[in-house]
Scaffold this motif. Structure first.
Motif, PDB file in Angstrom:
ATOM      1  N   THR A 267       0.852  -1.188   0.000  1.00  0.00           N
ATOM      2  CA  THR A 267       0.000   0.000   0.000  1.00  0.00           C
ATOM      3  C   THR A 267       0.892   1.244   0.000  1.00  0.00           C
ATOM      4  N   ARG A 268       0.380   2.308  -0.627  1.00  0.00           N
ATOM      5  CA  ARG A 268       1.174   3.541  -0.720  1.00  0.00           C
ATOM      6  C   ARG A 268       0.222   4.708  -0.946  1.00  0.00           C
ATOM      7  N   HIS A 269       0.421   5.799  -0.226  1.00  0.00           N
ATOM      8  CA  HIS A 269      -0.353   7.010  -0.509  1.00  0.00           C
ATOM      9  C   HIS A 269       0.401   7.836  -1.533  1.00  0.00           C
ATOM     10  N   LYS A 270      -0.324   8.349  -2.502  1.00  0.00           N
ATOM     11  CA  LYS A 270       0.342   9.163  -3.530  1.00  0.00           C
ATOM     12  C   LYS A 270       0.244  10.638  -3.183  1.00  0.00           C
ATOM     13  N   GLY A 271       1.077  11.437  -3.799  1.00  0.00           N
ATOM     14  CA  GLY A 271       0.951  12.883  -3.642  1.00  0.00           C
ATOM     15  C   GLY A 271       2.016  13.481  -2.759  1.00  0.00           C
ATOM     16  N   PRO A 272       1.890  14.784  -2.488  1.00  0.00           N
ATOM     17  CA  PRO A 272       2.969  15.509  -1.794  1.00  0.00           C
ATOM     18  C   PRO A 272       3.223  15.041  -0.365  1.00  0.00           C
ATOM     19  N   ILE A 273       2.217  14.410   0.267  1.00  0.00           N
ATOM     20  CA  ILE A 273       2.409  13.969   1.655  1.00  0.00           C
ATOM     21  C   ILE A 273       3.525  12.936   1.757  1.00  0.00           C
ATOM     22  N   THR A 274       3.680  12.129   0.726  1.00  0.00           N
ATOM     23  CA  THR A 274       4.683  11.058   0.775  1.00  0.00           C
ATOM     24  C   THR A 274       5.932  11.409  -0.039  1.00  0.00           C
ATOM     25  N   HIS A 275       6.177  12.710  -0.149  1.00  0.00           N
ATOM     26  CA  HIS A 275       7.416  13.167  -0.787  1.00  0.00           C
ATOM     27  C   HIS A 275       8.552  13.139   0.240  1.00  0.00           C
ATOM     28  N   TYR A 276       9.765  12.913  -0.242  1.00  0.00           N
ATOM     29  CA  TYR A 276      10.939  12.902   0.638  1.00  0.00           C
ATOM     30  C   TYR A 276      12.009  13.852   0.133  1.00  0.00           C
ATOM     31  N   ASN A 277      12.610  14.571   1.058  1.00  0.00           N
ATOM     32  CA  ASN A 277      13.845  15.289   0.744  1.00  0.00           C
ATOM     33  C   ASN A 277      14.995  14.314   0.947  1.00  0.00           C
ATOM     34  N   VAL A 278      15.940  14.358   0.041  1.00  0.00           N
ATOM     35  CA  VAL A 278      17.096  13.469   0.155  1.00  0.00           C
ATOM     36  C   VAL A 278      18.312  14.314   0.534  1.00  0.00           C
ATOM     37  N   ILE A 279      18.945  13.937   1.617  1.00  0.00           N
ATOM     38  CA  ILE A 279      20.130  14.687   2.059  1.00  0.00           C
ATOM     39  C   ILE A 279      21.232  14.450   1.040  1.00  0.00           C
ATOM     40  N   LYS A 280      21.885  15.518   0.676  1.00  0.00           N
ATOM     41  CA  LYS A 280      22.932  15.398  -0.354  1.00  0.00           C
ATOM     42  C   LYS A 280      23.985  14.381   0.067  1.00  0.00           C
ATOM     43  N   HIS A 281      24.319  13.526  -0.860  1.00  0.00           N
ATOM     44  CA  HIS A 281      25.384  12.551  -0.590  1.00  0.00           C
ATOM     45  C   HIS A 281      26.720  13.252  -0.597  1.00  0.00           C
TER      46      HIS A 281
END
Ligand code: UDP
Ligand code: MN
Length: 292
Positions: A267-281
């Motif tokens: 199961t997965r919710h779509k949309g901006p709520i399940t967006h992630y920022n990725v810390i720069k490697h």
């Protein structure tokens, strides 16, 4: 008898926790992904109690070492023990949570819907860890979950084995308390919205629908990497995670296939709520094994 029957229905003093403690106010946060120190992250999470927490944590570590390390041999004895038994005296009240040094958080005024073990596969990402924790912990507190964070560190210089670390985290965490929801969490993925609820459901859940690296969509339809949650029963029914993936990549796709073969549905919710920022490697991803 009358009292007993009466008690069965009304002696539970605490209500079940709601999904959030601030209805109407949850939402997207402006994340600070700048480099930070552990001390600064602690102050962010514990506020004015930070100093007191440090003292308690130091004492708790001493107690745990005494419990776990055999003074004669110096070996670590593997005993089944509960936070509650060992650290009861050390429990602290941090806003609306009980905090057990060692990293266990429990809502004070309600019964949490899920006891969550967050398993973070880790090696040499000290730059990422405080940034993740200072963003993640306040979010989990708002969601009124009971939770612990397990940073599962690979302590050798072999190729990295993310899925094996997850197996280790799963089994070891169950020595602490009876978690019912396990979230495997990349150290560089930071959820941007408090409504991305970190409880489980009966089916495996993928918490990511998009990220800075691939905005607005999944990198591919079968993607089940970065941040995923499974119940204890889910993990047992897929026979845990594959131990054979040394080096970067592939293990998440194998987990996807195990889930599918066990006839579980992600199961997965779509949309901006399940967006992630990725810390720069600040690093290259681990090399891919040649014989993968
Ligand atoms: N990881 C780590 N040290 C490493 C390699 C991986 O801690 O040397 C962990 C970390 O949690 C990271 C995750 O494994 O977020 C996935 O690895 P990586 O970030 O290299 O994968 P990519 O972002 O390239 O998919
Ligand atoms: Mn990464």
């Amino acid at each position: 008898m009358v009292t007993l029957i009466y008690c069965l229905f009304s002696c539970t003093t605490k209500p079940i926790c709601p999904y959030s403690d601030i209805p109407g106010q949850v939402g997207q946060r402006k994340l600070n992904l700048n480099e930070t120190t552990t001390a600064h992250a602690e102050e962010h999470v514990f506020g004015p109690s930070a100093g007191k927490v440090r003292t308690f944590v130091k004492r708790a570590n001493e107690i745990l070492l005494k419990k776990l390390v055999d003074p004669k041999t110096g070996n670590i004895t593997h005993v089944d023990w509960l936070f509650d038994q060992v650290l009861n005296q050390e429990t602290m009240n941090i806003s609306n949570y009980w905090y057990l040094p060692g990293g266990h958080w429990k809502p004070m005024n309600c019964l949490p819907k899920w006891k969550v073990a967050i398993l973070i596969p880790f090696r040499d990402r000290f730059y990422h860890l405080p940034i993740l924790l200072q963003n993640l912990i306040p979010m989990l507190q708002k969601q009124l979950l009971e939770f612990s964070l397990f940073v599962v560190e690979q302590a050798n210089q072999e190729l990295f084995n993310r899925a094996m670390l997850m197996n280790v985290g799963f089994l070891e965490s169950l020595n602490f308390t009876d978690y019912d929801c396990f979230i495997i969490h990349d150290v560089d993925y930071v959820p941007v919205d408090d409504r991305n609820y970190y409880g489980c459901s009966s089916m495996p859940r993928h918490f990511v629908s998009s990220s800075d690296t691939v905005p607005f969509r999944l990198p591919y339809g079968e993607f089940f990497g970065a941040v995923a949650g499974l119940t204890k029963a889910n993990i047992r029914s897929i026979n845990g995670f594959p131990n054979v993936y040394w080096g970067w990549g592939g293990e998440d796709d194998e987990i996807y296939k195990r889930v599918r073969d066990a006839r579980l549905i992600i199961t997965r919710h779509k949309g901006p709520i399940t967006h992630y920022n990725v810390i720069k490697h600040h690093h290259e991803s681990a090399p891919m094994a040649k014989d993968r």
